[in-house]
Design an enzyme around this catalytic site. Structure first.
Site, mmCIF file in Angstrom:
data_model
loop_
_atom_site.group_PDB
_atom_site.id
_atom_site.type_symbol
_atom_site.label_atom_id
_atom_site.label_comp_id
_atom_site.label_asym_id
_atom_site.label_seq_id
_atom_site.Cartn_x
_atom_site.Cartn_y
_atom_site.Cartn_z
ATOM 1 N N ASP A 1 0.805 -1.221 0.000
ATOM 2 C CA ASP A 1 0.000 0.000 0.000
ATOM 3 C C ASP A 1 0.834 1.267 0.000
ATOM 4 O O ASP A 1 0.320 2.362 0.272
ATOM 5 C CB ASP A 1 -0.954 -0.009 1.193
ATOM 6 C CG ASP A 1 -2.127 -0.953 0.965
ATOM 7 O OD1 ASP A 1 -2.645 -0.970 -0.168
ATOM 8 O OD2 ASP A 1 -2.502 -1.676 1.892
ATOM 9 N N ASP B 1 -7.500 -4.942 -4.175
ATOM 10 C CA ASP B 1 -7.145 -3.563 -3.828
ATOM 11 C C ASP B 1 -5.799 -3.149 -4.430
ATOM 12 O O ASP B 1 -5.557 -1.956 -4.667
ATOM 13 C CB ASP B 1 -7.029 -3.400 -2.303
ATOM 14 C CG ASP B 1 -8.050 -4.161 -1.491
ATOM 15 O OD1 ASP B 1 -8.452 -5.263 -1.908
ATOM 16 O OD2 ASP B 1 -8.431 -3.667 -0.421
#
Length: 399
Positions: free
Chosen positions: A118, A178
């Site tokens: 991320d 994601d």
């Protein structure tokens, strides 16, 4: 002084409720401008709250309505700095710029992180927006270093970057839907540096994800664990959704946004076709509510009484506005849905009065219902994509 402060927030709360009461009857530009002004006040309140909390960033609220923060290692750390940059872009308020720079700096150490996929969320939403809006030259080094750190998670046999490093006794090489969102940092790094490694990793990851993550109807599994010897999928799960075979709303939103972004960055038609297919799944799903704020999972039981997910709606809205510029045949449909989502999210049902909700703009998001975390609470990424959707639609309408 205390009496004045109380009266100020009482007036602000009353005004915010009144101005949103009938936003379905107002021109959408008026709704956007009122909502952005409301967001400016709420986010200045939030920034003031965390200003003295060294290294902390907003995450959500607890069951008592108290603000919960994280350090920069939490995957959401870049979103509130991004909120401040968007609001500075909108308003030109120097206080917002000051807060944006100070709070963005709290995330800089993540440029060296190689243990988290991320990094794209963390740095692109904060430093990426700061560079785009204010041309801060030093931000380029942060982003390039972060992109190099992210690229270390790529596995040539699998053809993707690794998502999570936990649960290793179950998952050999887990990749979550994601992760598409973090490819935008790699594409920026390719354009900035000219190093084709970044492009090759992003395209490989996007292609392998199309091949393995999606069902025939363009819904997707949340997680695929790959065998690192064969490169083939070994486990398919939807661990943040209702069941492995269900369509988790936020995961579906990530995929729509991710392939729309990848088409923008590469011009490859297969990404546009994928985005169009996912949009069709979302907009034509029989379980999509009339207001287009999805249930936390399209297949969740107890509909219509189960939780909605404002974060999924905000991500979908922002993605549809961009996709409308590439898929002209469905442009009006996309924009009509995105406008409706913005109107609903800007209503009292979803927008919190100033000084409440821990300082977050939106209410009613769902982090992980199966994990029993962040259920029906504000989430920082819901605010980020809500503002991005309004900024995108505002720019289209102005032009």
């Amino acid at each position: 002084m205390k009496k004045f402060t109380f009266l100020f927030f009482a007036v602000m709360i009353f005004a915010s409720c009144c101005c949103k009461e009938k936003n379905t009857e107002k021109p959408i530009m008026a709704v956007i401008d009122e909502s952005m002004e409301h967001a400016v006040k709420q986010s200045l309140f939030m920034a003031g709250t965390i200003d003295g909390m060294e290294g902390r960033l907003p995450k959500t609220i607890d069951k008592y309505g108290k603000l919960v923060t994280s350090d920069s290692h939490w995957w959401c750390s870049g979103f509130f700095p991004g909120v401040l940059w968007y609001l500075y872009e909108y308003s030109g308020d120097p206080d917002l710029k000051n807060y944006a720079e100070k709070i963005t700096a709290r995330v800089e150490r993540e440029k060296y992180t190689t243990t988290d996929h991320d990094v794209g969320f963390m740095l692109n939403c904060s430093f990426g927006n700061g560079l785009r809006i204010d041309s801060i030259e030093s931000y380029k080094e942060v982003l390039l270093t972060g992109a190099r750190s992210l690229s270390t998670r790529f596995n040539k046999t699998v053809g993707t970057t690794r998502s999570w490093d936990w649960n290793k006794n179950v998952w050999d090489f887990p990749v979550i839907i994601d992760n598409l969102m973090n490819l935008e940092l790699l594409m920026w790094a390719f354009k900035e540096s000219g190093d084709s490694m970044f492009y090759d990793i992003a395209v490989s990851h996007a292609d392998v994800t199309i091949k393995n993550h999606f069902r025939d109807d363009y819904s997707s599994w949340h997680l695929i664990s790959y065998d690192t010897i064969t490169g083939q999928p070994a486990i398919k799960q939807t661990n943040q959704g209702y069941s492995d075979d269900s369509a988790w709303a936020r995961g579906t939103a990530w995929s729509l946004y991710g392939y729309t972004m990848m088409y923008r960055e590469t011009g490859l038609e297969r990404y546009l076709e994928q985005a169009k297919g996912i949009a069709g799944f979302i907009l034509n799903h029989p379980n999509m509510p009339d207001d287009y704020i999805p249930y936390w999972d399209f297949n969740a039981p107890d509909q219509p009484n189960c939780y909605r997910d404002a974060s999924a709606a905000a991500i979908i809205s922002s993605a549809l506005i961009e996709l409308s510029q590439y898929d002209k045949a469905n442009s009006k449909k996309y924009l009509d849905v995105a406008e409706k989502q913005i109107r609903v999210l800007s209503s009292d049902e979803y927008t919190a009065p100033i000084g409440t909700n821990g300082g977050f703009i939106l209410k009613h998001s769902v982090g992980s219902l199966p994990g029993n975390t962040e259920i029906n609470v504000p989430l920082t990424y819901a605010d980020y994509y809500y503002l991005e959707a309004m900024m995108r639609l505002r720019e289209l309408l102005k032009n």
